[in-house]
Every structure is written in structure tokens, then in C-alpha cells.
Design a protein around this motif. Structure first.
Motif, PDB file in Angstrom:
ATOM      1  N   PRO A 157       0.838  -1.212   0.000  1.00  0.00           N
ATOM      2  CA  PRO A 157       0.000   0.000   0.000  1.00  0.00           C
ATOM      3  C   PRO A 157       0.865   1.251   0.000  1.00  0.00           C
ATOM      4  N   THR A 158       0.385   2.283  -0.674  1.00  0.00           N
ATOM      5  CA  THR A 158       1.082   3.577  -0.718  1.00  0.00           C
ATOM      6  C   THR A 158       0.794   4.325   0.565  1.00  0.00           C
ATOM      7  N   LEU A 229      14.355   7.645  -2.288  1.00  0.00           N
ATOM      8  CA  LEU A 229      13.491   7.544  -3.463  1.00  0.00           C
ATOM      9  C   LEU A 229      12.196   6.816  -3.132  1.00  0.00           C
ATOM     10  N   GLY A 230      12.258   5.868  -2.195  1.00  0.00           N
ATOM     11  CA  GLY A 230      11.034   5.168  -1.812  1.00  0.00           C
ATOM     12  C   GLY A 230      10.018   6.073  -1.154  1.00  0.00           C
ATOM     13  N   LYS A 231      10.479   7.110  -0.432  1.00  0.00           N
ATOM     14  CA  LYS A 231       9.545   8.049   0.199  1.00  0.00           C
ATOM     15  C   LYS A 231       8.680   8.747  -0.837  1.00  0.00           C
ATOM     16  N   LEU A 232       9.208   8.954  -2.061  1.00  0.00           N
ATOM     17  CA  LEU A 232       8.441   9.619  -3.113  1.00  0.00           C
ATOM     18  C   LEU A 232       7.357   8.711  -3.680  1.00  0.00           C
ATOM     19  N   LEU A 233       7.494   7.400  -3.496  1.00  0.00           N
ATOM     20  CA  LEU A 233       6.488   6.442  -3.966  1.00  0.00           C
ATOM     21  C   LEU A 233       5.537   6.011  -2.866  1.00  0.00           C
ATOM     22  N   ASP A 648       9.938  18.796   1.354  1.00  0.00           N
ATOM     23  CA  ASP A 648       9.403  18.276   2.609  1.00  0.00           C
ATOM     24  C   ASP A 648       8.016  17.707   2.347  1.00  0.00           C
ATOM     25  N   LEU A 649       7.751  16.521   2.866  1.00  0.00           N
ATOM     26  CA  LEU A 649       6.458  15.854   2.697  1.00  0.00           C
ATOM     27  C   LEU A 649       5.715  15.872   4.012  1.00  0.00           C
ATOM     28  N   VAL A 650       4.483  16.384   3.979  1.00  0.00           N
ATOM     29  CA  VAL A 650       3.651  16.466   5.187  1.00  0.00           C
ATOM     30  C   VAL A 650       2.268  15.907   4.855  1.00  0.00           C
ATOM     31  N   PRO A 651       2.012  14.626   5.115  1.00  0.00           N
ATOM     32  CA  PRO A 651       0.665  14.091   4.880  1.00  0.00           C
ATOM     33  C   PRO A 651      -0.305  14.514   5.979  1.00  0.00           C
ATOM     34  N   ASP A 652      -1.516  14.806   5.599  1.00  0.00           N
ATOM     35  CA  ASP A 652      -2.592  15.176   6.521  1.00  0.00           C
ATOM     36  C   ASP A 652      -3.768  14.245   6.223  1.00  0.00           C
ATOM     37  N   MET A 653      -3.906  13.191   7.019  1.00  0.00           N
ATOM     38  CA  MET A 653      -4.930  12.183   6.749  1.00  0.00           C
ATOM     39  C   MET A 653      -6.335  12.700   7.004  1.00  0.00           C
ATOM     40  N   PHE A 686      -4.676  17.238  -8.290  1.00  0.00           N
ATOM     41  CA  PHE A 686      -4.218  15.888  -8.621  1.00  0.00           C
ATOM     42  C   PHE A 686      -4.270  14.996  -7.386  1.00  0.00           C
ATOM     43  N   THR A 687      -4.840  13.826  -7.541  1.00  0.00           N
ATOM     44  CA  THR A 687      -4.893  12.811  -6.493  1.00  0.00           C
ATOM     45  C   THR A 687      -3.898  11.716  -6.819  1.00  0.00           C
ATOM     46  N   TYR A 688      -3.033  11.399  -5.861  1.00  0.00           N
ATOM     47  CA  TYR A 688      -2.008  10.390  -6.110  1.00  0.00           C
ATOM     48  C   TYR A 688      -2.675   9.063  -6.450  1.00  0.00           C
ATOM     49  N   PRO A 689      -2.240   8.413  -7.545  1.00  0.00           N
ATOM     50  CA  PRO A 689      -2.904   7.167  -7.972  1.00  0.00           C
ATOM     51  C   PRO A 689      -2.815   6.086  -6.907  1.00  0.00           C
ATOM     52  N   GLY A 690      -3.912   5.382  -6.739  1.00  0.00           N
ATOM     53  CA  GLY A 690      -3.977   4.315  -5.754  1.00  0.00           C
ATOM     54  C   GLY A 690      -4.336   4.775  -4.363  1.00  0.00           C
ATOM     55  N   THR A 691      -4.529   6.089  -4.164  1.00  0.00           N
ATOM     56  CA  THR A 691      -4.891   6.637  -2.862  1.00  0.00           C
ATOM     57  C   THR A 691      -6.001   7.666  -3.048  1.00  0.00           C
TER      58      THR A 691
END
Length: 719
Positions: A157-158, A229-233, A648-653, A686-691
Motif C-alpha cells: 500500500p502507498t 526515493l522510496g519516500k516519493l512512492l 518536505d512531505l507532510v501528509p494530513d490524513m 491531482f490525487t495520487y494514484p492508488g490513494t
């Protein structure tokens, strides 16, 4: 240990262990070497730890202090920024102690007041975690990997994590453009479904990221940090080189890449019908320096040499964007590939073609226009294309006649497709080209340069003007620039696999090896003959020379006459053999020793299709950036810096977004251009594919783009 004992005691062979248990040969060899070196005890000796230890003496002291103060292992791990499993293992091994339960009547110890745990991991912390992962470098999701190994999970899972300073994080800005150009379209219908930890979507996105970040080959991936690189996927790491090769091989079976490229080509033609009306065709020789097959030699204009390779014929629009490419291991020239492959395909796929009634109503109307260089010059071909298909052709005049008077040229101002306005000195006439049987009338347009040279072009687009023909032909450099750019930055010439395969049954003739050898001998003898004739003509005698000089002169002249007669006789014999020897043979008639194999095309076509999508996405983004740049040529170089910059990546669920904070560029001018680009990307939603996570872009330290109804990035400001 047991299998090593059996082998060393002679009870069985190594191959028996490999076959019975299905283990790798190298694993059996290592076990035997270990047993022979240290006996049974060698299998129970603790292995040395890899890399730096997370639980340094300082961290151990802090952890023991927190545990003694009443903190739970989970809270202590969060406070110290380490994994909970790492702390629990230290407790199980006795390196750390946890106070026992509080007896009745005794006061509970107070927890030490400490700052809240960090909300994001920096680059150094992630590097330590990746180096100390027990399943391998950056394999920090052991449960999912074990499930995938047992066939219980198809595609991890992404899941994005909050991270600072992720290398190549700026490449996430290209995802909306990649989606718009078809990166995620038709992949599940054409490409094989991968089983295991990495899914088809993961591999395709990784290939696109590699192309934009200028990681030109799969082998170069081993020099980049896999965990970053895995963090970008949305994964823990990207596949290693060997694993990625296997995935690409699985995706390339059953002619899937060719079907995917064909469907995307149709989509691109339908999406831009105004650009599909004028198509550019040019050949590009892909050199081969290997030894697995003896590909025929062909002339390489950029090196001015005849070298081994295979020819790819590219079809582009007027902006240089590619539609498709046709590979030719057996190349008979541009005219042959136009007639047999490109024109039939364009007749089926080019949108908005006029109907038969519309063509009958307007005798000068064409279905579409094909533009190419002098290699495709052929009056018979122009006549066939117009009379049979009503396809117009534009190219350079291969045999222009005398110069036209200068007073015929008039200055015309026009706009090139890239927006540049130019002034041209143009003149136009009607011209007959070819012989009486296969010739035809064409429109000849000439451009007068500042040096006085006249560039001549011919066109069968009878309903157009000289200005439109000139713009179309002189815009052919967009395709030349595309091929040079793709070679330099996307490495379309490099091999993606070292395999070869037999050429399927073909009716295309190939050059007869005997005729080629005779032709080589003829050119060699003719060169020697010409050299002797020139020396004979230059050998003169001074009028006042004595008898000795005259005798020497006559002797040398006689020797040259004898050599010339000998070479003339050899040349006549070779000419006779050439007349009796056919110049071409069918592929089946070619001797087995002269046959060759073609380079395996499937994996190459898969990677090239992703690179074509990446180029089209970069072109679309460059057109947006150019709107605010004073120098339009800086757009692509600025995008290359963006793709390789940190983020910097900041996800907000809760809000279902992933905020991508791109680090600032080198100067304010570049920041303004990137901010303008990010406004358009955010507007695409844009919505990231698979999520179900939407990507929101901004420049680190600034506000989000104003066209979205969101607040300022408070997370980054708190950092």
C-alpha cells in the motif's frame, strides 16, 4: 548447519541440497565454507552489526532515564526518535530495564517533563534507520515484505510519511503533467500485472521519476539512496537493480509495451488535432557497440561515419512532441518506411480528416501534411501520396536550378510555433520536378538569406501559402532539437537489455554480401586508377632535359601506362561481375553466416514510452514556466533543477492531502516562476494514484497558492 554437515561428510552433493530444498547455490556454498572454517559453533556466533548502532551509549542512558521515570517503551521511543521495536529488543536482551509494577500504597513515580516528540524525521535520522534495518537497507516494512514473499500481498500500500529534506522531492511536481500525458492510462489493460511487493504502478512511476531526475539507466539507480526515493512512492525503498530488471522483463512480455505505446499515440493525436495536421518524420540511428549480433552499418550524420546500429523513424508534431517511433533493423530508407508503415498508420489514426465529399469539393485540400528532409525527396513518391491519398509533402528541393532574381523576394513577417516572430525574404513559383512519366507540378518557395544564399523548398500543399510552407519546413528543427535533447538528457540511445532475438519473417530485401564486396573492390580499383591517371597527366618533361632525363621520363610513363591498363582490365572484370550479381536478396535467401539478429525491442519500447511521456510532461510544464520568464530558454533548465531539488512531505490524513513543500530555488526570479507553476498544479487537484490523497504544492517557507481555499502551512512554520 545440517546441510553443510551432510555435504562435508559425503552423504550428499551440493546440487542435491539445491534441488531438494529449492535454495540458492550461493547460500549452500556459504554454509559449507562456514562449517569448514569454524565448525558447528560458527553457526551460533552472533553476527557483527551492520552500520552505526541506533542505541549509542548516550541514547541508552537517556532511554534508561525515561523508563526509570515511568515512561512506557512506546513513549520513550517517540521521545528519542527511534523505533519502538528497537527499544523493545534492547529490553528483551537485558540491556535496558523497566521498573516493576507499583506496590499498593506506594506513590507512582512522576514522569519527567520533556518536549513533545518530533513530527518529522530529518535526513540523518532516516539514514540511520535505513542502514540498521534488519531485512536490508531501508527495508523498514518487514511485515508487508514477508506477506508479499508468501504470495499474500500483491503490491504494497502507498503510505506517505512526514519527512524533511527528501532528495528529488521536487519531481513530485511533475505527477499532474505525467497523468495528463497518459502515464497511468491503459497500463492495467496492456501491461502484465506484477505480483509481489512492488506493483505495476510503482514501477511505472519509478521509471518516470528516473527519467525526469536524469537517472538514465537502471544501473545508475544503485548509486542513489533507495530509502529516499522510496519516500516519493509512498514505500520504504525502491527496488534494487536486479529486482527492477526482473520487473521490467515481466512487464515486457506478450507485446504489452507496443500495445501501450500504440494506444497512447492515438490518444495524443486525438487530444491535439490541430497539431496532428502537420507531422514531421525523421530518422535517428541508434548505435550498437556490442558483439552479440553484427548489425549492418549505416551512415550516421552526426558523426559522419558508417557505424553499426539500428534506425528509428520518429513522428513528431510541429512543437517537437513525439507521437510514435518505428524501428528498422533492416533499413531501406525513409521512403520505404513511409510507404509501408508510417502513412498507413497515420491514415487510420490522424483525427479530423476530410471526407471523400469534402476532398472532391476542394481539389486543393489535403488530408494532412508530412514534412521531412532531403532523404525523402522523390517526385514519384510525392505524386503517389497526392493522387492516391491526398497527402501533401513538404521537403527541401534536392536539385534547385539557377538563382532567382533578388527583386522577386518580398519581406514577410510571421510567427513560429514557439511564439517567436521572424521576418523572411520569400519568393514563390510553380516548378516541374521529375521526368515526364513520374514528375509533377509543385509549389517551390525560396528564402533569401542575409549572405545571398537561396534555400529552396517544394510543397504539394497547393491550398497553402509560401509563408505557411516556410514555417512548417523551418520548424523541422524542433524535431532535430527533440532528438538531440532526448539523446543528451533521456538517453534514448542506451541499451536497456543485452539480449537479441531473431528478426520475424520479412519481405524487405537486404543488400547482397557478394555485391557489396564487389562494389568495395570496384571503388578500390577505381580510386587507384584515378590516382595513376592523375600522375600520368602530371608527369612532364622539361624541353632542355638531357638524354638521361628523357630516358627516365619515358620509362616512368611506360610503367604508368602498364599499371593503368592493368587497373582498367580489373575494373572491366568487376563491372561484368556486378552486372551478373543481384544487388539485393530476400531475407530467406541470405546466407546463414551473413544473417544477423535484432536488438530485443520490448523492454526498450517500454522504457522509451515512459521517456516520451516524461518529455511531453516536461514540455507542458515548460510552457507554463515560460509565461513569467524573461528568457524562455531557461525554462527546461529551471525544471531540471526543480526535479532534483529537495522537498518536505507532510501528509494530513484528516484533510486527505499530502503537502509537498519544495525547497526554494537559487534566486527570487526562479522562485517566482516555480510559484507560478505550482498555482497551475494545485488548480489541477491531482490525487495520487492508488490513494485518496490530493497533492498540494508550495515553496517551503511561503503560503499556499491563492487559487485553493486552504490555510497557510502551519506545520512548516511550527518547524
Amino acid at each position: 548447519m545440517f546441510t553443510a554437515q551432510l555435504i562435508c561428510q559425503g552423504a550428499c552433493r551440493q546440487v542435491d541440497i539445491v534441488r531438494a530444498f529449492g535454495v540458492a547455490k550461493n547460500s549452500v556454498l556459504r554454509s559449507v565454507d562456514t562449517y569448514r572454517a569454524g565448525g558447528v559453533n560458527a553457526f551460533f556466533t552472533p553476527r557483527a552489526t551492520r552500520g552505526a548502532s541506533v542505541l549509542t551509549p548516550e541514547v541508552m542512558a537517556q532511554a534508561q532515564q525515561l523508563l526509570g521515570a515511568g515512561w512506557s517503551p512506546r513513549e520513550a521511543a517517540e521521545r528519542l526518535g527511534i523505533k519502538g521495536n528497537t527499544l523493545r529488543k534492547a529490553i528483551q536482551q537485558g540491556r535496558l530495564t523497566v521498573p516493576g509494577p507499583v506496590k499498593p500504597g506506594e506513590p507512582a513515580p512522576e514522569k519527567a517533563l520533556v518536549p513533545p516528540p518530533p513530527t518529522a524525521t530529518d535526513k540523518s535520522t532516516r539514514a540511520v534507520e535505513d542502514a540498521t534495518a534488519e531485512m536490508g537497507t531501508a527495508c523498514t516494512r518487514p511485515d508487508e515484505r514477508i506477506l508479499a514473499a508468501f504470495g499474500l500481498l500483491d503490491g504494497a500500500p502507498t503510505r506517505f510519511e512526514t519527512c524533511r529534506d527528501v532528495p528529488f522531492g521536487g519531481v513530485l511536481c511533475a505527477l499532474p503533467a505525467l497523468e495528463a500525458n497518459g502515464l497511468f492510462r491503459h497500463i492495467h489493460d496492456c501491461l502484465a500485472r506484477l505480483r509481489g511487493y512492488y506493483s505495476t504502478l510503482h514501477v511505472i512511476v519509478l521509471l518516470a521519476h528516473m527519467a525526469l531526475c536524469r537517472i538514465k539507466t537502471v544501473e545508475q539507480l544503485q548509486y542513489e539512496r533507495p530509502g529516499e526515493l522510496g519516500k516519493l512512492l509512498g514505500l520504504d525503498r525502491v527496488p534494487e537493480v536486479r529486482c527492477l530488471r526482473l520487473k521490467l522483463a515481466a512487464l515486457s512480455i506478450d507485446d504489452g509495451p507496443r500495445k501501450w505505446a500504440g494506444l497512447l499515440s492515438q490518444d495524443w493525436l486525438k487530444a491535439e488535432p490541430e497539431l496532428a495536421g502537420t507531422l514531421y518524420v525523421d530518422g535517428h540511428v541508434r548505435l550498437y557497440h556490442g558483439s552479440q549480433t553484427a548489425l549492418p552499418k549505416r551512415y550516421v550524420s552526426r558523426q559522419r561515419l558508417c557505424l553499426r546500429g539500428t534506425t528509428d523513424y520518429w513522428v513528431n508534431d510541429i512543437l517537437g512532441q513525439p507521437f510514435f517511433a518505428v524501428e528498422r533493423p533492416i533499413d531501406q530508407g525513409m521512403l520505404e518506411v513511409l510507404q509501408s508503415d508510417i502513412v498507413p498508420r497515420l491514415l487510420k489514426e490522424v483525427p479530423n480528416q476530410p471526407t471523400a465529399a469534402e476532398l472532391d469539393a476542394d481539389r486543393y485540400r489535403a488530408r494532412f501534411v508530412i514534412v521531412f528532409d532531403r532523404e525523402g525527396y522523390s517526385p514519384a513518391f510525392f505524386k503517389e501520396m497526392w493522387q492516391t491519398h491526398r497527402i501533401a509533402c513538404i521537403t527541401y528541393h534536392k536539385y534547385p536550378k539557377d538563382a532567382w532574381p533578388a527583386d522577386e523576394f518580398t519581406e514577410v513577417e510571421t510567427t513560429l510555433p514557439n511564439g517567436e516572430r521572424v521576418k523572411l525574404q520569400l519568393a514563390e513559383r510553380g516548378t516541374w520536378i521529375g521526368d515526364k512519366k513520374n514528375g509533377l507540378w509543385v509549389r517551390e518557395t525560396r528564402k533569401l538569406t542575409t549572405s545571398g544564399h537561396q534555400v529552396s523548398l517544394i510543397s504539394t500543399a497547393f491550398g497553402e501559402s509560401s509563408r505557411e510552407d516556410s514555417v512548417r519546413l523551418f520548424s523541422r528543427w524542433s524535431q532535430e532539437n527533440f532528438l538531440r535533447y532526448m539523446t543528451q538528457h533521456f538517453a534514448i540511445d542506451l541499451l536497456n537489455e543485452y539480449g537479441t532475438e531473431e528478426i520475424p519473417g520479412t519481405k524487405r530485401p537486404v543488400v547482397n554480401p557478394k555485391w557489396r564486396e564487389l562494389d568495395r573492390q570496384k571503388r578500390s580499383v577505381k580510386s587507384k586508377l584515378t590516382h595513376r591517371q592523375a600522375r600520368f597527366a602530371a608527369l612532364t618533361l622539361h624541353p632542355e632535359s638531357d638524354d638521361a632525363a628523357r630516358a627516365k621520363w619515358e620509362k616512368r610513363k611506360a610503367e604508368l601506362v602498364e599499371e593503368i591498363q592493368q587497373f582498367e582490365k580489373e575494373l572491366a572484370e568487376i563491372d561484368g561481375k556486378l552486372k551478373e550479381t543481384p544487388g539485393h536478396l530476400a531475407w530467406d535467401e541470405l546466407p546463414a553466416a551473413e544473417k544477423f539478429e535484432r536488438l530485443a525491442p520490448s523492454r526498450k519500447q517500454l522504457v522509451d514510452t515512459v521517456k516520451m511521456i516524461a518529455y511531453r510532461a516536461e514540455t507542458a510544464m515548460a510552457s507554463i514556466v515560460r509565461e513569467v520568464l524573461a528568457r524562455t530558454d531557461d525554462a527546461r533548465s529551471l525544471l531540471r533543477d526543480l526535479f532534483r531539488s529537495d522537498a518536505d512531505l507532510v501528509p494530513d490524513m484528516e484533510q486527505r492531502v499530502v503537502r509537498v513543500h519544495v525547497h526554494p530555488m537559487s534566486n527570487p526570479r526562479s522562485n517566482r516562476a516555480i510559484a507560478h507553476l505550482l498555482e497551475h498544479l494545485n488548480a489541477a487537484e491531482f490525487t495520487y494514484p492508488g490513494t485518496n490523497l490530493r497533492l498540494v504544492y508550495s515553496i517551503a517557507g511561503g503560503a499556499e497558492t491563492p487559487n485553493l481555499s486552504t490555510s497557510r502551512i502551519s506545520e512548516f512554520l511550527r518547524w
